[in-house]
Write an enzyme that holds these catalytic residues in place. Sequence first.
Site, PDB file in Angstrom:
ATOM      1  N   GLY A 130       3.230   2.902  17.981  1.00 49.40           N
ATOM      2  CA  GLY A 130       3.743   2.755  19.367  1.00 49.40           C
ATOM      3  C   GLY A 130       4.774   2.038  19.712  1.00 49.40           C
ATOM      4  N   CYS A 131       5.062   1.183  20.502  1.00 45.10           N
ATOM      5  CA  CYS A 131       6.233   0.456  20.729  1.00 45.10           C
ATOM      6  C   CYS A 131       6.681  -0.354  19.761  1.00 45.10           C
ATOM      7  CB  CYS A 131       6.208  -0.411  22.075  1.00 45.10           C
ATOM      8  SG  CYS A 131       7.397  -1.468  22.465  1.00 45.10           S
ATOM      9  N   LEU A 132       7.951   0.117  19.341  1.00 46.52           N
ATOM     10  CA  LEU A 132       8.368  -0.631  18.014  1.00 46.52           C
ATOM     11  C   LEU A 132       8.536  -2.221  18.052  1.00 46.52           C
ATOM     12  CD1 LEU A 132      11.522  -1.326  18.835  1.00 46.52           C
ATOM     13  CD2 LEU A 132      11.849   0.940  18.181  1.00 46.52           C
TER      14      LEU A 132
END
Length: 171
Positions: free
Chosen positions: A22-24
């Site tokens: 997902g979002c890093l």
Amino acid sequence: MTIKPQSNNTNSQRETIYFAGGCLWGVQEFMKHLPGVQATEAGRANGSSNTTNSSYDGYTECVKVSFDTNQVNLNQLIGYLFEIIDPYSVNKQGEDVGEKYRTGIYSKQPRHLEIATDYITNRDDADKIVVEVLPLTNYVKSDEEHQERLTRFPNDYCHIPKKTLHKYKGD
């Protein structure tokens, strides 16, 4: 890139793997506090361009993780990744939706991919897991604004609950 002090062990074996969850921002914040992790860097895996200044090119947001194999093994790191992802979700983690938020494990080392595949295959829920396990064909470092984002801006959005995000953070 977050760099931790090297251990005093002269037999230190440093390896690198790339995790997408997902979002890093959250993945980097979680991973950098894990035992044996020596460095992290926010980036993009397996897109078709070598720049961040282009339209979406098929990449997935990822975190480059360098680790000391004398302190943590790859199975343990994959286990940590599974603590912060929904391994059944396609192109979605938390409120982040889109192909660039898919989950994956990428490496230039075939042995890493074999270990990751075995890890998933040996789980009771293996038939439901949609985490990619693929060779790393391209990596692009994210822009500086994305490096250490949640360290610099701890109140920014993160799909990983705060209690989990800092589960392994020391004092």
